[in-house]
Scaffold this active site. Structure first.
Site, PDB file in Angstrom:
ATOM      1  N   ARG A  27       0.475  -1.280   0.221  1.00 56.26           N
ATOM      2  CA  ARG A  27      -0.049  -0.173   0.283  1.00 56.26           C
ATOM      3  C   ARG A  27       0.889   1.695   0.061  1.00 56.26           C
ATOM      4  NH1 ARG A  27      -5.269  -0.967   1.301  1.00 56.26           N
ATOM      5  NH2 ARG A  27      -5.221   1.189   1.953  1.00 56.26           N
ATOM      6  N   TRP A  76       2.857   6.706   1.803  1.00 52.99           N
ATOM      7  CA  TRP A  76       3.212   6.471   0.063  1.00 52.99           C
ATOM      8  C   TRP A  76       2.196   7.897   0.111  1.00 52.99           C
ATOM      9  CZ3 TRP A  76      -0.520   8.732  -3.337  1.00 52.99           C
ATOM     10  CH2 TRP A  76       0.469   8.099  -5.267  1.00 52.99           C
ATOM     11  N   ASN A 102      -4.503   6.913   7.649  1.00 51.00           N
ATOM     12  CA  ASN A 102      -3.985   6.315   5.939  1.00 51.00           C
ATOM     13  C   ASN A 102      -5.293   7.403   5.244  1.00 51.00           C
ATOM     14  OD1 ASN A 102      -4.502   5.387   3.218  1.00 51.00           O
ATOM     15  ND2 ASN A 102      -5.950   3.812   4.715  1.00 51.00           N
ATOM     16  N   GLY A 103      -5.127   8.070   3.934  1.00 46.22           N
ATOM     17  CA  GLY A 103      -6.280   9.299   4.123  1.00 46.22           C
ATOM     18  C   GLY A 103      -5.777  10.306   3.269  1.00 46.22           C
ATOM     19  N   GLU A 485      -4.212  -3.213 -22.175  1.00 43.78           N
ATOM     20  CA  GLU A 485      -3.181  -4.346 -20.037  1.00 43.78           C
ATOM     21  C   GLU A 485      -2.160  -4.681 -19.975  1.00 43.78           C
ATOM     22  OE1 GLU A 485      -5.243  -4.530 -17.669  1.00 43.78           O
ATOM     23  OE2 GLU A 485      -3.649  -6.146 -16.616  1.00 43.78           O
ATOM     24  N   LYS A 489       1.015  -3.561 -18.245  1.00 44.29           N
ATOM     25  CA  LYS A 489       1.996  -3.776 -17.070  1.00 44.29           C
ATOM     26  C   LYS A 489       3.160  -4.033 -17.899  1.00 44.29           C
ATOM     27  CE  LYS A 489      -0.642  -5.857 -14.975  1.00 44.29           C
ATOM     28  NZ  LYS A 489      -1.439  -5.423 -14.949  1.00 44.29           N
ATOM     29  N   LYS A 607      -0.981  -0.007  -4.653  1.00 43.98           N
ATOM     30  CA  LYS A 607      -1.278  -0.726  -4.714  1.00 43.98           C
ATOM     31  C   LYS A 607      -3.723  -0.468  -4.452  1.00 43.98           C
ATOM     32  CE  LYS A 607      -3.305  -5.180  -4.655  1.00 43.98           C
ATOM     33  NZ  LYS A 607      -3.257  -6.061  -7.113  1.00 43.98           N
TER      34      LYS A 607
HETATM   35  O1  M6R Z   1      -8.480  -1.676  -6.400  1.00 48.56           O
HETATM   36  P1  M6R Z   1      -8.931  -1.820  -8.406  1.00 48.56           P
HETATM   37  O2  M6R Z   1      -9.057  -2.988  -9.098  1.00 48.56           O
HETATM   38  O3  M6R Z   1      -9.999  -0.110  -7.933  1.00 48.56           O
HETATM   39  O4  M6R Z   1      -7.304  -0.659  -8.590  1.00 48.56           O
HETATM   40  C1  M6R Z   1      -7.720   0.318  -9.738  1.00 48.56           C
HETATM   41  C2  M6R Z   1      -6.309   0.284 -10.313  1.00 48.56           C
HETATM   42  O5  M6R Z   1      -6.075   1.290  -9.369  1.00 48.56           O
HETATM   43  C3  M6R Z   1      -5.320  -0.912 -10.596  1.00 48.56           C
HETATM   44  O6  M6R Z   1      -5.616  -2.255 -11.882  1.00 48.56           O
HETATM   45  C4  M6R Z   1      -4.261  -0.974 -10.929  1.00 48.56           C
HETATM   46  O7  M6R Z   1      -3.900  -0.166 -12.127  1.00 48.56           O
HETATM   47  C5  M6R Z   1      -3.312  -1.650 -11.119  1.00 48.56           C
HETATM   48  N1  M6R Z   1      -2.102  -1.334 -10.571  1.00 48.56           N
HETATM   49  C6  M6R Z   1      -2.964  -2.369 -12.804  1.00 48.56           C
HETATM   50  O8  M6R Z   1      -2.264  -3.108 -12.418  1.00 48.56           O
END
Ligand code: M6R
Length: 612
Positions: A27, A76, A102-103, A485, A489, A607
């Site tokens: 996180r 973060w 957090n926030g 996608e 990646k 994340k």
């Molecule tokens: O938790 P979420 O699915 O809402 O997150 C959305 C994006 O932040 C997430 O998919 C991000 O793009 C990933 N790091 C991709 O691998």
């Protein structure tokens, strides 16, 4: 976008806090800190810039810090650069009130000015220091105890927060407050835990409490009480977590990402099994029945990042099968538009974490506009899961690597199941095709395992192209969704500049970027579009591109064009994403490894993006 933990019990707190933080490091990982109260009532605060291991070394794995009550944080950075001074915990000058957060407190500047007028000094650039000092101010000014001070401060905060706060005068308690940021509480015999998600708690208990928005929890040793903003005690029932504690461990793999890539057949199988019963899709737990389905005039799929890419594929699948108009949009755009929605529209929010700030805001807007809402969510009890009208839980288990793989694959299954069942209800899918699609759906996990067997070739290819500066992904229709996608990646974990284009678009501009040796990945899994995409691949090849192709077994003519080909097993064309994405995940993974990068924690990313 940070991780917080808390422990109140009889054991040495610091090692427990550090272990908990290690589970939450995905996180945020630019600095970390803990505060632990010892038996004499004094609190030791230790912070370190950099990865958690720096803090761990500084405290001898926590053994150098005495005390059985404590809180911790992995950061973060939002307000203020990563540094020891900006790291949490933050405290009042007399160390009476200490907290982690957090926030984002959006109105922190206004609150800071107010506190400065009352003689407060600030040492960090963080909004958290302001929040803790505001609590301290109300605590000292009104002298009515921690609950009063916290709830009073909460009425002044604007923004999102999950906070854990300790007061020197209340040595056996931890106070927790929440608004729009995740927080889970767990109890075991004589001890209590809090964390940003369940993974640090799973080892101790599977019975957890999800504290609601604008609520406060008071954690004793093995007890918890909940209060609303009026300081009235409220009841929250515990929920049982089904995730296995081992699922949040690396289990012999070098990285979480490669472990999670290999867990995809299981994530997909579990998600399929949750809705396919006796050869039919059963959406009764999601709450979408035939009557509801027939009322849906249009669908908007809203999400961020990879979840948005699931939406791009979902658009083709649902519109193609159920003949309902589908639009897909980024949550960060949708939330500031004035979308045309009413009760006949279904808004689908896709989110692994269920906490993404933009997706949550989009959901609230959709609800305000009167649309029916459905969440495709992985984390049980998350904000999105709790606020949508219908929830389709994906059963991917805990996903730790920042780059999503198994949650993405499980989300695709949810899209297929929805598309198929809506089509069935609307009469646009006949019994024979429906039965064959169910069969193909159930074949997917084994087919995914077969694709994974090809990983050594992809590892070899990745090592060969580890120095690539630019990469382009092209495809049409669903293959364009796969390309998006694959490209994300590549960017996020391999730091290779990459772009995805609808193959037919490249000659409208991007083709000027192609020169000798430029790496282009052509995805061509759709029969109707195969020749079209292949022609686009020929076009880039004739400008010097080095071509990797992904297509189905049988389409061997691609070898006339592509320099390196990966074949995927044949499945229903709507399901090809589930197979074609695996080589692309592996390509970015192995390229990242070949470059010696931090695969699971790529720079600048977290994340769960719980800030705007
Ligand atoms: O938790 P979420 O699915 O809402 O997150 C959305 C994006 O932040 C997430 O998919 C991000 O793009 C990933 N790091 C991709 O691998």
């Amino acid at each position: 976008m940070c991780g917080i933990v808390g422990y109140n019990g009889e054991k040495k707190a610091a090692p427990i806090l550090l272990e908990g933080l290690s589970k939450l490091e995905y996180r945020g990982y630019d600095s970390a800190g803990i505060a632990v109260r010892n038996k004499t009532g004094e609190t030791e605060i230790v912070k370190a810039k950099g990865r958690l291991k720096v803090l761990s070394e500084k405290t001898d794995g926590g053994n150098a810090v005495e005390g059985t009550v404590g809180i911790g944080h992995t950061r973060w950075a939002t307000h203020g650069e990563p540094s020891e001074i900006n790291a949490h915990p933050h405290c009042s000058d007399d160390k009476n009130v200490i907290g982690v957060h957090n926030g984002i407190i959006e109105n922190y500047q206004e609150l800071k000015d107010k506190l400065a007028r009352h003689g407060y000094t600030f040492y960090s650039e963080t909004d958290t220091e302001v929040a803790i000092k505001l609590i301290d101010y109300y605590y000292k000014t009104y002298n009515q105890g921690p609950l009063y001070a916290i709830t009073h401060a909460m009425t002044r905060f604007r923004g999102s927060y999950a906070m854990a706060v300790m007061f020197k005068d209340y040595p056996d308690q931890i106070y927790a407050a929440r608004n729009d940021a995740p927080m889970v509480i767990g109890l075991d015999e004589g001890e209590s835990f809090l964390a940003s998600d369940v993974t640090p708690i799973l080892k101790y208990t599977k019975s957890v409490y999800y504290i609601g928005n604008q609520q406060v929890a008071v954690l004793g040793k093995g007890s918890v009480k909940f209060y609303d903003l009026d300081q009235m005690e409220i009841d929250i029932e515990p929920s049982t977590v089904t995730w296995d504690a081992n699922a949040a461990e690396r289990g012999g793999y070098e990285h979480f990402m490669i472990k999670e890539i290999h867990e995809q057949p299981k994530a997909v199988r579990d998600t399929i099994n949750s809705v396919v019963k006796d050869g039919k899709i059963d959406l009764s737990e999601v709450g979408i029945d035939e009557e509801t389905a027939k009322k849906i005039h249009s669908i908007q799929i809203v999400a961020c990042g990879s979840a948005y890419h699931v939406g791009v594929v979902g658009q083709y699948v649902i519109e193609g099968l159920a003949r309902i108009p589908v639009r897909v949009e980024l949550a960060s755009e949708f939330r500031y538009r004035d979308p045309l929605l009413d009760e006949n529209d279904l808004v689908i929010i896709v989110s692994q974490s269920g906490e993404t700030a933009d997706s949550l805001a989009a959901l609230r807007l959709a609800k305000k506009k009167g649309a029916r809402t459905l969440g495709i969510v992985n984390v049980v009890g998350s904000s999105i899961a709790r606020e949508v009208d219908h929830v389709f839980y994906t059963l991917a288990g805990p996903e730790i690597a920042v780059a999503t793989t198994k949650a993405y694959s499980a989300q695709l299954i949810a899209m297929y199941a929805l598309g198929m069942q809506l089509a069935k209800y609307k009469g646009t899918l006949d019994d024979e095709r429906y039965a064959s699609m169910i069969e193909e759906l159930q074949n997917l996990p084994d087919q995914m395992s077969r694709v994974l067997e090809d990983k050594e070739r992809i590892q070899w290819f990745a090592a060969k192209y580890a120095n690539a500066q630019d990469m382009y992904f092209i495809g049409r229709g669903i293959d364009y969704g796969i390309s998006l996608e694959g490209s994300l990646k590549m960017k996020e974990i391999s730091y290779v500049h990459s772009e995805a284009y609808a193959a037919g678009e490249i000659k409208h501009g991007p083709i000027s970027l192609i020169e000798n040796g430029t790496l282009v990945v052509g995805v061509a899994t759709q029969k109707r579009l195969f020749e079209k995409t292949r022609s686009n691949m020929v076009e880039v090849k004739s400008r010097g591109a080095y071509l990797m192709g992904i297509t189905n077994y049988g389409n061997y003519s691609i070898e006339d064009t592509a320099d390196f080909v990966v074949y995927i097993p044949k499945t229903d064309e709507y399901f090809t994403t589930s197979l074609a994405i695996i080589p692309l995940q592996l390509l970015s993974y192995y390229l990242s490894c070949a470059k010696g990068l931090n695969v699971d924690k790529p720079r600048n990313l977290a994340k769960s993006v719980t800030v705007e």
